[in-house]
Design an enzyme around this catalytic site. Structure first.
Site, PDB file in Angstrom:
ATOM      1  CG  ASP A  76      -1.807   1.197   1.409  1.00  0.00           C
ATOM      2  OD1 ASP A  76      -1.786   2.086   0.677  1.00  0.00           O
ATOM      3  OD2 ASP A  76      -2.714   1.062   2.120  1.00  0.00           O
ATOM      4  CE1 TYR A  84      -3.771  -1.435  11.579  1.00  0.00           C
ATOM      5  CE2 TYR A  84      -3.975   0.863  11.818  1.00  0.00           C
ATOM      6  CZ  TYR A  84      -4.099  -0.336  11.244  1.00  0.00           C
ATOM      7  OH  TYR A  84      -5.142  -0.240  10.114  1.00  0.00           O
ATOM      8  CE  LYS A 113      -5.146  -6.094  11.067  1.00  0.00           C
ATOM      9  NZ  LYS A 113      -4.274  -6.858  12.381  1.00  0.00           N
TER      10      LYS A 113
END
Ligand code: 13P
Ligand code: 13P
Ligand code: MG
Ligand code: MG
Length: 366
Positions: free
Chosen positions: A11, A228, A231
């Site tokens: 991404d 984080y 994902k």
């Protein structure tokens, strides 16, 4: 003739938010891989997207973990990130966790699934790509494809599948691996891969021929970054027909929208919805999680295809069920089991909240 199939994804910027990839970024990636094909580095390639993840599907003759191939993917993601920054796409360069390439993209953020194979007389291949979920999402589908006769009748009636398959699972936290043979080890196997946040199926092999049948990306971004970042949005390559499950047996596990981790802020459980490439646009609460499946026939490394396998009408009912399951899970709001268990949220806001309120915790008077 030995051919390597490398699927490397990242991404590098979302359009809009985390819902899609921008066409200019994908075109930039196509130009970059076309140059590599012209120079002879690649035999062939296909660039696609699943949601906000750019997917580089490449064939070549250099084997897995090859420095030039990984550098090509890395450089493509770096120049894609520059364009993403210009367009001010969301989270430009999100999955690139390092500044300097050191020979292999593993551990640097991008997801990688590669296999080197001797191309068969006919070599049908299905490439699964998911968005808004993590690497263990393939555990149940791979188990059903290669070990469950209620899914794969070939295990029962095809003599070359009767010996079963072996599963290599990785402990993504301890960085260890273990192999289990099916059918005799299925209960042991399920103890581990039934916990997909910890154990992920990395590869599956035919016990009849020893040939590789499937390989997946098992990178866990939060464990690499220590926080984080997004994902993992994994990929998985599966060979079909012959000593492997038929194409329809490979796709069949996705007719149940199983609950996977991911979705909004990577912090929820939600149904995995099989969709066409065009429909991989997770928008409802940044989801629900999506999976696409592109089918190719390999011909001396040339990617004949793709066919968009989940565009088929026979997955409509699964999508309807996934939307119902999405409503049901959403009705739990911030409560488990919609929200991930606390230990899975250790890289998100939980430690910061605890730090702020810890003085308010008092010992219980027993
Ligand atoms: P065909 O007869 O259409 O080749 O199909 C054979 C098969 O095994 C389908 O699963
Ligand atoms: P991605 O991992 O697809 O970037 O999604 C991140 C997120 O936080 C979605 O809400
Ligand atoms: Mg994103
Ligand atoms: Mg994504």
């Amino acid at each position: 003739m030995k051919i390597t199939l490398s699927v490397i994804k990242a991404d590098i910027g979302g359009y809009v938010g985390h819902s899609e990839s921008h066409p200019d970024i994908l075109n930039l990636a196509r130009d970059s891989l076309q140059k590599a094909k012209d120079s002879g580095l690649l035999v062939d390639f296909h660039v696609t997207k699943c949601g906000d993840d750019a997917q580089l599907i490449m064939t070549h003759k250099r084997g897995i973990d090859n420095k030039e191939i990984h550098k090509l993917a890395w450089d493509t993601f770096i120049s894609g990130t520059e364009l993403a920054k210009k367009l001010k796409l969301y989270g430009a360069g999100q999955d690139l966790l390092s500044d300097a390439f050191s020979g292999n993209v593993k551990g640097m953020g991008p997801g990688v699934a590669e296999m080197e194979i001797e191309e068969r007389i006919s070599e049908p291949i299905i490439i699964f790509m998911a968005d808004k979920t993590s690497s263990g999402a393939w555990n149940m589908p791979l188990y059903k494809m290669f070990a469950d006769p209620f899914n794969t009748i070939g295990l029962v009636i095809a003599p070359n599948m009767h010996k079963g398959f072996s599963f290599e699972a990785h402990d993504v936290k301890e960085h260890t691996k273990v192999t289990f043979n099916t059918p005799e080890d299925i209960y042991d196997l399920l103890v581990f891969i039934g916990a997909p946040s910890r154990y992920a199926v990395k590869a599956v092999y035919s016990r009849d021929t020893g040939d590789i049948a499937a390989v997946s990306s098992t990178q866990r971004l939060s464990l690499i970054a220590g926080r984080y970042v997004g994902k993992d949005d994994p990929v998985c390559v599966v060979r079909a027909q012959g000593a492997f499950p038929a194409v329809g047996e490979v796709l069949e596990p996705f007719t149940k929208p199983t609950l996977v981790e991911g979705w909004m802020r990577g912090s929820h459980h939600g149904p995995l919805m099989p969709v066409s490439v065009e429909d991989s646009t997770p928008s409802r609460f940044d989801g629900p999680p999506r999976v696409i499946a592109l089918g190719f026939q390999l011909a001396q490394g040339t990617l004949i295809g793709p066919r968009d396998m989940f565009a088929d009408k026979s997955f409509d009912e699964t999508r309807r069920q996934a939307n119902l399951a999405a409503d049901y899970m959403r009705s739990h709001g911030p409560f488990e089991p919609h929200r991930l268990p606390l230990e899975e949220m250790e890289y998100t806001t939980m430690p910061q909240v605890m730090e702020r309120v810890k003085g308010r915790f008092q010992p219980l008077e027993e």
